[in-house]
Design a protein around this motif. Structure first.
Motif, PDB file in Angstrom:
ATOM      1  N   LEU A 145       0.856  -1.193   0.000  1.00  0.00           N
ATOM      2  CA  LEU A 145       0.000   0.000   0.000  1.00  0.00           C
ATOM      3  C   LEU A 145       0.892   1.244   0.000  1.00  0.00           C
ATOM      4  CD1 LEU A 145      -2.755   1.452   0.330  1.00  0.00           C
ATOM      5  CD2 LEU A 145      -2.490   1.157   2.809  1.00  0.00           C
ATOM      6  N   VAL A 146       0.615   2.168  -0.936  1.00  0.00           N
ATOM      7  CA  VAL A 146       1.440   3.376  -1.055  1.00  0.00           C
ATOM      8  C   VAL A 146       0.560   4.614  -0.843  1.00  0.00           C
ATOM      9  CG1 VAL A 146       2.899   4.733  -2.606  1.00  0.00           C
ATOM     10  CG2 VAL A 146       2.955   2.234  -2.722  1.00  0.00           C
ATOM     11  N   GLY A 147       0.975   5.463   0.067  1.00  0.00           N
ATOM     12  CA  GLY A 147       0.293   6.744   0.281  1.00  0.00           C
ATOM     13  C   GLY A 147       1.016   7.820  -0.497  1.00  0.00           C
ATOM     14  N   ALA A 148       0.390   8.251  -1.626  1.00  0.00           N
ATOM     15  CA  ALA A 148       0.920   9.385  -2.400  1.00  0.00           C
ATOM     16  C   ALA A 148      -0.166  10.450  -2.354  1.00  0.00           C
ATOM     17  CB  ALA A 148       1.213   8.961  -3.836  1.00  0.00           C
ATOM     18  N   ASP A 149      -0.808  10.534  -1.184  1.00  0.00           N
ATOM     19  CA  ASP A 149      -2.038  11.324  -1.064  1.00  0.00           C
ATOM     20  C   ASP A 149      -1.829  12.665  -0.363  1.00  0.00           C
ATOM     21  OD1 ASP A 149      -1.468   9.727   1.128  1.00  0.00           O
ATOM     22  OD2 ASP A 149      -3.538   9.378   1.685  1.00  0.00           O
ATOM     23  N   PRO A 252       8.762   7.405   6.693  1.00  0.00           N
ATOM     24  CA  PRO A 252       7.618   7.172   5.801  1.00  0.00           C
ATOM     25  C   PRO A 252       7.375   5.708   5.404  1.00  0.00           C
ATOM     26  CG  PRO A 252       9.420   8.147   4.586  1.00  0.00           C
ATOM     27  CD  PRO A 252       9.922   7.906   5.969  1.00  0.00           C
ATOM     28  N   TRP A 253       7.478   4.787   6.284  1.00  0.00           N
ATOM     29  CA  TRP A 253       7.144   3.391   5.957  1.00  0.00           C
ATOM     30  C   TRP A 253       6.847   2.646   7.260  1.00  0.00           C
ATOM     31  CZ3 TRP A 253      11.914   5.423   6.275  1.00  0.00           C
ATOM     32  CH2 TRP A 253      12.801   4.839   7.163  1.00  0.00           C
ATOM     33  N   THR A 254       6.079   1.569   7.138  1.00  0.00           N
ATOM     34  CA  THR A 254       5.781   0.719   8.285  1.00  0.00           C
ATOM     35  C   THR A 254       5.136  -0.569   7.776  1.00  0.00           C
ATOM     36  OG1 THR A 254       4.746   0.681  10.472  1.00  0.00           O
ATOM     37  CG2 THR A 254       3.448   1.678   8.734  1.00  0.00           C
ATOM     38  N   ARG A 255       4.696  -1.406   8.690  1.00  0.00           N
ATOM     39  CA  ARG A 255       3.904  -2.593   8.328  1.00  0.00           C
ATOM     40  C   ARG A 255       2.659  -2.579   9.184  1.00  0.00           C
ATOM     41  NH1 ARG A 255       5.760  -7.153   5.574  1.00  0.00           N
ATOM     42  NH2 ARG A 255       7.797  -6.757   4.676  1.00  0.00           N
ATOM     43  N   VAL A 256       1.531  -2.891   8.569  1.00  0.00           N
ATOM     44  CA  VAL A 256       0.282  -2.999   9.325  1.00  0.00           C
ATOM     45  C   VAL A 256      -0.203  -4.440   9.142  1.00  0.00           C
ATOM     46  CG1 VAL A 256      -2.088  -2.147   9.543  1.00  0.00           C
ATOM     47  CG2 VAL A 256      -0.257  -0.569   8.904  1.00  0.00           C
ATOM     48  N   VAL A 261       3.527  -0.678   4.127  1.00  0.00           N
ATOM     49  CA  VAL A 261       2.908   0.614   3.783  1.00  0.00           C
ATOM     50  C   VAL A 261       4.032   1.632   3.595  1.00  0.00           C
ATOM     51  CG1 VAL A 261       1.332   2.444   4.551  1.00  0.00           C
ATOM     52  CG2 VAL A 261       0.883   0.063   5.206  1.00  0.00           C
ATOM     53  N   TYR A 262       3.996   2.363   2.489  1.00  0.00           N
ATOM     54  CA  TYR A 262       5.034   3.350   2.175  1.00  0.00           C
ATOM     55  C   TYR A 262       4.354   4.689   1.881  1.00  0.00           C
ATOM     56  CZ  TYR A 262       6.826  -1.140   0.339  1.00  0.00           C
ATOM     57  OH  TYR A 262       7.144  -2.451   0.144  1.00  0.00           O
TER      58      TYR A 262
END
Ligand SMILES: Cc1cc2nc3c(=O)[nH]c(=O)nc-3n(C[C@H](O)[C@H](O)[C@H](O)COP(=O)(O)OP(=O)(O)OC[C@H]3O[C@@H](n4cnc5c(N)ncnc54)[C@H](O)[C@@H]3O)c2cc1C
Length: 386
Positions: A145-149, A252-256, A261-262
Motif C-alpha cells: 500500500l502506497v500513500g501518495a495522497d 515514511p514506511w511501516t507494516r500494518v 505501507v510506504y
C-alpha cells in the motif's frame, strides 16, 4: 478487481510516476484518486530543475509553458544573478498530471478517479484497503500500500505514521511588469516582511506568477498584495494550497498486520524546505519506492540519497531562518568566485554535491557561514561526508 500487487492512493505527481515504473516491471498496479472523473486538477505553475530529464529521464511535453535561463536573488540592498547551466522548466501542473496519467496507463497501470481511500481492514488473516466509490464501499486486497495522497495523507493516518509539517503557498497569476526579462525568475529575500521568500516566475513573455510561502500562523495574501502593488501588475487569478515540509524525524514506511505501507511525495515530506519544491524530490521518492518493492531493498536504504539531499536543505533553511535583512545582504555579497561557479553548475536538486564543493573550495565562505547563523554547519558536514 479484488486484488492488486500495489495500491497507490493519490494520482498526482509522485503516485503516477511510481505507478508507471511499477507497471513497467510487470506488477499489477492500481492508482486511485478522490478527484472525480472529468474534473481537472487545479491549475498550478511549477518551476522545476533539469534534474527531471537529466537524472530522472522524464521529459515533460505538453505541460511545458516556458523555460527560464537565470535566477536573480534580491536581498534588501543587494542583488546577484545566477545563469543556469541549463534552463529550468516552467510546467503547468494540471497538464503535467494528465501527461503522467497517460504514461502510467500506457505502462499498464489502472488509474481510477472518484475513488477515496478510507482505511485499512484486517480479517481472516487478510489485509484489505477500504475504498469509497460512487457512494458505495469497496474492499481491495493488496500486497503493498502506497500513500501518495499529499500532506494530509489518510494512508499515513491509517498506518499510524506521522504526517509532515506544512506551510501555505499562494501564487498570484499576473501580467508581467512592463519590460520584464521573460527568461529571468526572481527571488526576494526580505525576512522583515516574509519569513520565507517571494518569487516571480514568468510563464511566457506576458504572464507570470508572484508566489509567497508563509507559515500557517501568517497570512501570505498580505505579502502578495504588497508585491502586486510594488510591481504595479494586474492580477488574473490565484493558485494556492498547503505543501509539506521535510523533517528528519519523519519515517515514511511501516507494516500494518504484515502489509508493507510506504509514503511518497508530500505525504512523506519529500519536499526541499529551502524552496518548497516537491516535484523532483517526490519523483525521486517514487523511484526509491519502486526499487524497494521490485528489488526488495528496504525503503529507508532506497531513500538514503534523497534523504541526504533533503537534510542538507533542512540544515541550510535553519541557518537562513536566523538571518535578518543585513545578513542576507552580506550573504548575497559573498556569492562570487568559486561559490557562484558552483551554484551555477549544480541545480537546486543537487545541493549535497554543491555544498561539498563550496565548503571544500571556499573556506572563507564556510567560516563566514559558521559565524552568521549557520551554527548547524558541523551537522551539515556530518551529513555530507557520512
Ligand atoms: C501554489 C503552489 C506552487 C508550487 N510550486 C512548486 C514549484 O514551483 N516547484 C515544485 O517543485 N513544487 C512546487 N509546489 C509543490 C508541489 O506542487 C508539491 O510538492 C507536489 O504537487 C506534491 O505532489 P504529490 O504527488 O506528493 O501530492 P499532491 O499533488 O498533493 O496530490 C495528492 C493527491 O492525493 C489525492 N488524495 C488525497 N487524499 C485522498 C484519499 N483519501 N483518497 C484518494 N485520493 C486522495 C488528492 O486528490 C491529490 O490528487 C507548489 C505547490 C503549490 C501549492
Amino acid at each position: 478487481m479484488d486484488r492488486v500487487d500495489v495500491l497507490i492512493v493519490g494520482a498526482s505527481q509522485a503516485g503516477l510516476y511510481a505507478a508507471e515504473r511499477l507497471a513497467q516491471q510487470g506488477l499489477r498496479v492500481c492508482v486511485i484518486d478522490r478527484r472525480p472523473d472529468g474534473v481537472r486538477p487545479a491549475r498550478r505553475t511549477l518551476i522545476v530543475t533539469t534534474y527531471l530529464d537529466e537524472r530522472l529521464g522524464v521529459v515533460p511535453k505538453r505541460s511545458v509553458l516556458h523555460q527560464v535561463d537565470r535566477m536573480a536573488v534580491v536581498s534588501p540592498n543587494r542583488k546577484a544573478v545566477f545563469d543556469f547551466r541549463r534552463s529550468d522548466w516552467v510546467l503547468e501542473r494540471a497538464l503535467w498530471i494528465e501527461e503522467l496519467t497517460e504514461r502510467a496507463r500506457e505502462a499498464g497501470a489502472e488509474v481510477v478517479l472518484g475513488s477515496r481511500f478510507l482505511g485499512i481492514e484486517h480479517e481472516d488473516g487478510k489485509v484489505r484497503a477500504v475504498l469509497q466509490r460512487d457512494g458505495s464501499v469497496e474492499r481491495l486486497q493488496v500486497d503493498h500500500l502506497v500513500g501518495a495522497d499529499g500532506v494530509f495523507s489518510r494512508v499515513a493516518r491509517a498506518a499510524g505514521l506521522k504526517r509532515p509539517p506544512c506551510v501555505r503557498i499562494v501564487q498570484a497569476e499576473v501580467r508581467l511588469p512592463r519590460g520584464w526579462d521573460r527568461w529571468e525568475a526572481r527571488v526576494w529575500l526580505e525576512p522583515e516582511m516574509c519569513r520565507h521568500f517571494v518569487w516571480l516566475v514568468p510563464e511566457d513573455g506576458r504572464r507570470g506568477v508572484i508566489g509567497v510561502i508563509e507559515d500557517l500562523d501568517r497570512d501570505p495574501m498580505a505579502v502578495v498584495r504588497t508585491y502586486v502593488e510594488r510591481l504595479g501588475v494586474e492580477v488574473l487569478g490565484f493558485q494556492g494550497a498547503k505543501v509539506a515540509m521535510y523533517h528528519p524525524s519523519l519515517r515514511p514506511w511501516t507494516r500494518v498486520q504484515g502489509l508493507p505501507v510506504y509514503l511518497v511525495g508530500d505525504a512523506a515530506g519529500q519536499v526541499k524546505v529551502t524552496t518548497v519544491g516537491g516535484t523532483v524530490t517526490g519523483l525521486r521518492g517514487a523511484r526509491a519506492l519502486v526499487r524497494s518493492i521490485v528489488e526488495g531493498v528496504p525503503y529507508d536504504k532506497a531513500v538514503q540519497d534523497l534523504d541526504r539531499e533533503l537534510r542538507i536543505h533542512w540544515v541550510i533553511k535553519r541557518g537562513l531562518a536566523r538571518m535578518d535583512g543585513r545578513a542576507y545582504d552580506r550573504l548575497v555579497e559573498r556569492v562570487h568566485g568559486r561559490v557562484r561557479e558552483v551554484l551555477e553548475q549544480y541545480t537546486r536538486d543537487e545541493m549535497a554535491s554543491a555544498f561539498k564543493e563550496i565548503l571544500k573550495g571556499d573556506l572563507k565562505f564556510a567560516a563566514w557561514a559558521l559565524r552568521h547563523g549557520f551554527r548547524h554547519l558541523p551537522a551539515l558536514g556530518r551529513v555530507l561526508w557520512k
